[in-house]
Design a protein around this motif. Structure first.
Motif, short mmCIF file in Angstrom:
data_model
loop_
_atom_site.label_atom_id
_atom_site.label_comp_id
_atom_site.label_asym_id
_atom_site.label_seq_id
_atom_site.Cartn_x
_atom_site.Cartn_y
_atom_site.Cartn_z
N TYR A 148 0.85 -1.18 0.00
CA TYR A 148 0.00 0.00 0.00
C TYR A 148 0.89 1.24 0.00
N PRO A 149 1.09 1.85 -1.15
CA PRO A 149 1.94 3.05 -1.17
C PRO A 149 1.34 4.10 -0.23
N GLN A 150 2.23 4.73 0.50
CA GLN A 150 1.79 5.63 1.55
C GLN A 150 1.37 6.99 1.01
N GLU A 151 0.24 7.47 1.51
CA GLU A 151 -0.15 8.85 1.22
C GLU A 151 0.70 9.78 2.09
N GLU A 152 0.61 11.04 1.81
CA GLU A 152 1.35 12.05 2.57
C GLU A 152 1.35 11.78 4.08
N LEU A 153 2.50 11.55 4.65
CA LEU A 153 2.69 11.43 6.10
C LEU A 153 1.95 10.28 6.78
N GLN A 154 1.22 9.50 5.99
CA GLN A 154 0.40 8.49 6.66
C GLN A 154 1.02 7.10 6.62
N CYS A 155 2.20 7.00 7.22
CA CYS A 155 2.87 5.70 7.19
C CYS A 155 2.19 4.70 8.12
N GLY A 156 1.56 5.20 9.19
CA GLY A 156 0.89 4.30 10.14
C GLY A 156 -0.21 3.48 9.48
N PRO A 157 -1.20 4.17 8.85
CA PRO A 157 -2.27 3.42 8.20
C PRO A 157 -1.76 2.48 7.11
N ALA A 158 -0.75 2.91 6.35
CA ALA A 158 -0.24 2.06 5.27
C ALA A 158 0.42 0.80 5.83
N ALA A 159 1.27 0.98 6.84
CA ALA A 159 1.96 -0.18 7.42
C ALA A 159 0.96 -1.11 8.10
N LEU A 160 -0.01 -0.51 8.77
CA LEU A 160 -1.01 -1.32 9.46
C LEU A 160 -1.85 -2.13 8.47
N ALA A 161 -2.26 -1.47 7.37
CA ALA A 161 -3.03 -2.19 6.35
C ALA A 161 -2.24 -3.37 5.81
N THR A 162 -0.93 -3.17 5.66
CA THR A 162 -0.07 -4.23 5.12
C THR A 162 -0.08 -5.47 6.01
N ARG A 171 -8.78 -7.84 5.59
CA ARG A 171 -8.60 -6.82 4.58
C ARG A 171 -9.00 -5.44 5.10
N ALA A 172 -8.10 -4.50 4.94
CA ALA A 172 -8.37 -3.13 5.37
C ALA A 172 -7.50 -2.20 4.55
N THR A 173 -8.09 -1.19 3.94
CA THR A 173 -7.28 -0.27 3.17
C THR A 173 -6.77 0.84 4.08
N PRO A 174 -5.63 1.43 3.72
CA PRO A 174 -5.11 2.53 4.54
C PRO A 174 -6.15 3.64 4.71
N ASP A 175 -6.90 3.94 3.63
CA ASP A 175 -7.91 5.00 3.72
C ASP A 175 -8.91 4.72 4.83
N ALA A 176 -9.34 3.45 4.90
CA ALA A 176 -10.32 3.09 5.92
C ALA A 176 -9.72 3.16 7.32
N LEU A 177 -8.39 3.00 7.40
CA LEU A 177 -7.74 2.98 8.72
C LEU A 177 -7.37 4.37 9.22
N VAL A 178 -7.33 5.33 8.29
CA VAL A 178 -6.87 6.67 8.66
C VAL A 178 -7.67 7.21 9.85
N SER A 179 -9.00 7.10 9.76
CA SER A 179 -9.81 7.67 10.83
C SER A 179 -9.61 6.93 12.15
N GLU A 180 -9.18 5.68 12.06
CA GLU A 180 -8.99 4.89 13.28
C GLU A 180 -7.66 5.19 13.97
N THR A 199 14.61 -6.24 3.75
CA THR A 199 13.74 -5.68 2.73
C THR A 199 12.45 -5.21 3.40
N LEU A 200 12.03 -4.00 3.04
CA LEU A 200 10.84 -3.43 3.67
C LEU A 200 9.84 -2.91 2.65
N ARG A 201 8.57 -2.98 3.03
CA ARG A 201 7.55 -2.18 2.38
C ARG A 201 7.56 -0.87 3.17
N SER A 202 7.97 0.20 2.52
CA SER A 202 8.20 1.43 3.28
C SER A 202 7.81 2.64 2.46
N GLY A 203 6.86 3.41 2.99
CA GLY A 203 6.45 4.61 2.27
C GLY A 203 5.95 4.28 0.89
#
Lengths: 127, 312
Positions: free
Chosen positions: B28-42, B50-59, B134-138
């Motif tokens: 999940y490529p990270q949106e601006e500054l939102q590494c938490g939701p992206a890493a969590l979705a991963t 299944r959870a997209t970063p967008d859905a996790l942002v508010s959480e 190796t990382l999924r990062s940003g």
């Protein structure tokens, strides 16, 4: 070095505040939640682990070198706060420990940390 | 202070010729500054939730901080009925999870200790021969980092790492207190069914684990399985005969099961051992009062059967 410890302390605090958030929630009316026994058991285990460390020959020798009575240090360990215990245990967990034996470097570090936490020295504040 | 750790020195990786890479881990490529939701979705997605970063942002995203806090990530995992297991702070523990096929969410400090730049990423691979992770990062799907550089960034972030486990799974390197904390999180999140499964995993590893027995009783009680709760708490009390919380809970469930006399006897005896300033006193006192209020009647046969069983 100070920054690193400040950070660890914050990490530990964040974790602790999280834990207490979870603990605040009671399971059911009449029934006592699991946190009540988990908390005290964890503390007992952490104190026991540190006391056995302090009782180790190398640590005793180190304490004597520093002019500290090992018995006194062991007693002080039991009076550490939960946050301090958590911090010490986090440090110990990071030690490369083969079969539970902490290296000499690790021992010296732990001894200094115990002394700092128990108020004997405040070495880290001066670095 | 800790000496550098190397992938090649970990028991998990030292005997492996081939590098590990969990290529199936979603990206999940990270949106601006939102590494938490992206890493969590991963890591959630890898665990089958299944959870997209967008859905996790508010959480999990805290706009004022331009980031996510660790407790938020833990909470989001637990609310989905999954275990958030925080790893022991060693490269060994991290490598062991990779070998077990689980990507590891890590907190890194990419700045200086004094001027931190916090970043969440997911470790998906390790190669002991080249000492790289190796990382999924940003926005990078396959960021390769030397183990030294990775360790430095991880070290400056307190070596925080977690894996997402199903409640019936054990971590690669189970540590009692860490596993307790993970399962307690499920209890706190109001997921007794999953907590019950997870406590059984703990008991599978450590059959006489008191905290797990106590917790299993609570989970079953929350689920309305009174007989099951009683069995768990009776085992707990057998192991901890003087511990008032266990006696209190056992008395409560016995009362619920219709064993008023037995329950009252137990609760009164417990209260007698406690000083009024004891932490458990108010609760046990309330239990005695509640039991006294129950109607006196003929008790089911199983009350006395259990009494004999618990004394044997």
């Amino acid at each position: 070095m100070r920054g690193k410890f400040g950070l660890r302390a914050i990490t530990a605090l964040v974790c602790l505040s999280l834990c207490s958030m979870g603990f605040a929630q009671a399971a059911h009316a009449g029934v006592i939640g699991t946190h009540a026994v988990a908390g005290s058991e964890q503390r007992t285990a952490q104190v026991a682990r540190l006391q056995s460390l302090v009782a180790g020959e190398e640590v005793r020798a180190k304490l004597v070198d520093l002019g500290v009575d090992p018995e006194w240090a062991a007693q002080r360990v039991a009076s550490l706060t939960d946050a301090e215990l958590a911090r010490l245990n986090a440090e110990i967990e990071q030690m490369p420990a083969g079969a539970g034996v902490v290296t000499i470097v690790g021992i010296t570090f732990i001894v200094l940390l115990i002394l700092e936490l128990t108020g004997v020295i405040d070495i880290f504040k001066k670095i | 202070m800790s000496p550098g750790e190397h992938l090649s020195e970990t028991t998990a990786l030292s005997n492996r010729a081939a590098p590990i890479e969990l290529t199936a881990t979603p990206f999940y490529p990270q949106e601006e500054l939102q590494c938490g939701p992206a890493a969590l979705a991963t890591v959630l997605d890898s665990a089958g939730s299944r959870a997209t970063p967008d859905a996790l942002v508010s959480e999990v995203y805290v706009p004022g901080l331009e980031g996510s806090l660790q407790p938020e990530l833990l909470g989001a995992i637990r609310r989905r009925g999954l275990l958030a297991y925080e790893l022991p702070p060693t490269l060994e523990g991290l490598a062991a999870e990779l070998v077990a096929g689980r990507p590891v969410l890590v907190l890194q400090n990419l700045g200086l200790a004094s001027r931190p730049i916090w970043h969440y990423a997911v470790v998906i691979g390790a190669d002991a021969s080249t000492e790289t992770v190796t990382l999924r990062s940003g926005r990078e799907q396959r960021l390769q980092m030397s183990s030294t550089k990775f360790m430095s960034s991880w070290d400056k972030a307190g070596r925080w790492a977690l894996v997402v486990l199903h409640p019936d799974e054990a971590p690669a390197d189970p540590r009692r207190e860490r596993l307790h904390r993970a399962v307690l999180g499920l209890e706190a999140a109001g997921r007794p069914a999953e907590a019950s499964q997870a406590w059984r995993v703990v008991l599978h590893i450590w059959p006489d684990d008191s905290v797990a027995l106590f917790g299993l009783g609570n989970a079953r009680y929350s689920l309305g399985d009174l007989h099951g709760a009683r069995v768990a708490w009776e085992r707990y009390v057998k192991l901890n005969p003087a511990e008032p919380s266990g006696l209190n809970n056992l008395a409560v469930v016995l009362g619920d099961l219709g064993c008023r006399n037995l329950a009252l006897e137990l609760a009164r005896a417990t209260l007698n051992t406690l000083a009024p300033d004891d932490e458990a006193y108010p609760q046990v006192f309330d239990t005695v009062s509640a039991l006294e209020g129950l109607p006196v009647g003929k008790e089911p046969e199983f009350c006395r059967t259990a009494e004999r069983a618990s004394q044997s």
